[in-house]
Design a protein around this motif. Structure first.
Motif, PDB file in Angstrom:
ATOM      1  N   GLY A 122       3.012  11.590 -10.432  1.00 10.54           N
ATOM      2  CA  GLY A 122       2.179  12.782 -10.566  1.00 10.54           C
ATOM      3  C   GLY A 122       0.690  12.497 -10.613  1.00 10.54           C
ATOM      4  O   GLY A 122      -0.114  13.399 -10.827  1.00 10.54           O
ATOM      5  N   GLN A 123       0.308  11.233 -10.392  1.00 10.90           N
ATOM      6  CA  GLN A 123      -1.119  10.901 -10.413  1.00 10.90           C
ATOM      7  C   GLN A 123      -1.854  11.470  -9.204  1.00 10.90           C
ATOM      8  O   GLN A 123      -3.041  11.783  -9.288  1.00 10.90           O
ATOM      9  CB  GLN A 123      -1.304   9.383 -10.458  1.00 10.90           C
ATOM     10  N   LEU A 124      -1.145  11.580  -8.084  1.00  5.74           N
ATOM     11  CA  LEU A 124      -1.731  12.143  -6.864  1.00  5.74           C
ATOM     12  C   LEU A 124      -0.749  13.115  -6.222  1.00  5.74           C
ATOM     13  O   LEU A 124       0.462  12.944  -6.321  1.00  5.74           O
ATOM     14  CB  LEU A 124      -2.055  11.043  -5.845  1.00  5.74           C
ATOM     15  N   SER A 125      -1.306  14.077  -5.559  1.00  5.75           N
ATOM     16  CA  SER A 125      -0.503  15.014  -4.783  1.00  5.75           C
ATOM     17  C   SER A 125      -0.336  14.455  -3.370  1.00  5.75           C
ATOM     18  O   SER A 125      -1.249  13.795  -2.853  1.00  5.75           O
ATOM     19  CB  SER A 125      -1.243  16.357  -4.714  1.00  5.75           C
ATOM     20  N   GLN A 151      -8.905  12.568   0.088  1.00  2.49           N
ATOM     21  CA  GLN A 151      -9.879  13.068  -0.868  1.00  2.49           C
ATOM     22  C   GLN A 151      -9.271  14.194  -1.678  1.00  2.49           C
ATOM     23  O   GLN A 151      -8.276  14.781  -1.282  1.00  2.49           O
ATOM     24  CB  GLN A 151     -11.156  13.528  -0.175  1.00  2.49           C
ATOM     25  N   GLY A 152      -9.881  14.442  -2.826  1.00  4.70           N
ATOM     26  CA  GLY A 152      -9.434  15.559  -3.642  1.00  4.70           C
ATOM     27  C   GLY A 152      -8.633  15.164  -4.860  1.00  4.70           C
ATOM     28  O   GLY A 152      -7.890  15.980  -5.379  1.00  4.70           O
ATOM     29  N   GLY A 153      -8.785  13.965  -5.328  1.00  3.32           N
ATOM     30  CA  GLY A 153      -8.052  13.567  -6.521  1.00  3.32           C
ATOM     31  C   GLY A 153      -8.636  12.307  -7.119  1.00  3.32           C
ATOM     32  O   GLY A 153      -9.447  11.623  -6.499  1.00  3.32           O
ATOM     33  N   VAL A 154      -8.221  12.014  -8.343  1.00  2.00           N
ATOM     34  CA  VAL A 154      -8.606  10.766  -8.989  1.00  2.00           C
ATOM     35  C   VAL A 154      -7.565   9.732  -8.565  1.00  2.00           C
ATOM     36  O   VAL A 154      -6.392   9.838  -8.917  1.00  2.00           O
ATOM     37  CB  VAL A 154      -8.643  10.919 -10.526  1.00  2.00           C
ATOM     38  N   VAL A 155      -8.001   8.771  -7.804  1.00  3.00           N
ATOM     39  CA  VAL A 155      -7.086   7.817  -7.173  1.00  3.00           C
ATOM     40  C   VAL A 155      -6.830   6.638  -8.106  1.00  3.00           C
ATOM     41  O   VAL A 155      -7.779   6.006  -8.585  1.00  3.00           O
ATOM     42  CB  VAL A 155      -7.663   7.327  -5.827  1.00  3.00           C
ATOM     43  N   PRO A 156      -5.543   6.318  -8.325  1.00  3.80           N
ATOM     44  CA  PRO A 156      -5.214   5.157  -9.151  1.00  3.80           C
ATOM     45  C   PRO A 156      -5.733   3.862  -8.528  1.00  3.80           C
ATOM     46  O   PRO A 156      -5.796   3.727  -7.301  1.00  3.80           O
ATOM     47  CB  PRO A 156      -3.685   5.155  -9.191  1.00  3.80           C
ATOM     48  N   ALA A 157      -6.091   2.916  -9.379  1.00 10.74           N
ATOM     49  CA  ALA A 157      -6.649   1.643  -8.916  1.00 10.74           C
ATOM     50  C   ALA A 157      -5.710   0.929  -7.940  1.00 10.74           C
ATOM     51  O   ALA A 157      -6.171   0.343  -6.954  1.00 10.74           O
ATOM     52  CB  ALA A 157      -6.955   0.740 -10.108  1.00 10.74           C
ATOM     53  N   ALA A 212       0.836  -1.207   0.000  1.00  9.00           N
ATOM     54  CA  ALA A 212       0.000   0.000   0.000  1.00  9.00           C
ATOM     55  C   ALA A 212       0.871   1.257   0.000  1.00  9.00           C
ATOM     56  O   ALA A 212       0.605   2.207  -0.750  1.00  9.00           O
ATOM     57  CB  ALA A 212      -0.943  -0.007   1.202  1.00  9.00           C
ATOM     58  N   VAL A 213       1.908   1.265   0.814  1.00  4.98           N
ATOM     59  CA  VAL A 213       2.807   2.424   0.858  1.00  4.98           C
ATOM     60  C   VAL A 213       3.519   2.583  -0.487  1.00  4.98           C
ATOM     61  O   VAL A 213       3.629   3.696  -1.013  1.00  4.98           O
ATOM     62  CB  VAL A 213       3.826   2.287   2.014  1.00  4.98           C
ATOM     63  N   LYS A 214       3.964   1.479  -1.049  1.00 12.98           N
ATOM     64  CA  LYS A 214       4.646   1.510  -2.354  1.00 12.98           C
ATOM     65  C   LYS A 214       3.720   2.094  -3.429  1.00 12.98           C
ATOM     66  O   LYS A 214       4.136   2.936  -4.234  1.00 12.98           O
ATOM     67  CB  LYS A 214       5.091   0.105  -2.741  1.00 12.98           C
ATOM     68  N   ALA A 215       2.469   1.662  -3.439  1.00 10.99           N
ATOM     69  CA  ALA A 215       1.508   2.182  -4.422  1.00 10.99           C
ATOM     70  C   ALA A 215       1.289   3.678  -4.229  1.00 10.99           C
ATOM     71  O   ALA A 215       1.191   4.432  -5.212  1.00 10.99           O
ATOM     72  CB  ALA A 215       0.181   1.427  -4.312  1.00 10.99           C
TER      73      ALA A 215
END
Length: 132
Positions: free
Chosen positions: A30-33, A41-47, A19-22
């Motif tokens: 750059g997929q999440l801040s 919350q506040g972003g499109v979270v990768p699967a 989970a930490v690695k992901a």
């Protein structure tokens, strides 16, 4: 019994590492801040972040009942080969569920492994109650 408990604990740690690695990879790509993780919350979270986080969280739900019943076997001095088999079956089923969840994520396969692991916990409790 203690070794099965240790194994489930180490599974939890391993999934936590995934989970930490992901999360780190999602920030690096750059997929999440990093700010996303302050409130989740506040972003499109990768699967991968969703799957590993939910899998990690799942290991703090039903396994709590497993840890409690196994601890009760140990402190009450109840020795049962049936319980030992059920404890290891629980571990293997939780490994299966984690693998399915993090990899190909087939809901039917995940639900089957979840249900069977839950059944192991129920049978551990029943066996303990009737062994006292």
């Amino acid at each position: 019994m203690i070794f099965a408990m240790f194994a489930v604990s180490m599974l939890t740690v391993l999934v936590g590492v995934f989970a930490v690695k992901a999360r780190v990879e999602s920030i690096k790509s750059g997929q999440l801040s990093p700010a996303y993780f302050s409130l989740m919350q506040g972003g499109v979270v990768p699967a991968e972040v969703i799957k590993t986080t939910r899998c990690f969280n799942n290991l703090f739900e039903v396994p709590v009942l497993f840890y409690v019943v196994c601890t009760l076997y140990l402190v009450s001095g109840v020795s049962s080969s049936v319980a030992l088999v059920l404890a290891w079956a629980f571990f293997l089923l939780r490994c299966t569920q984690a693998y399915v969840h993090i990899s190909y994520n087939n809901v039917s396969h995940r639900m089957l492994s979840f249900f069977l692991s839950l059944l192991c916990v129920v049978l551990l409790w029943v066996n303990l109650v009737f062994s006292l």
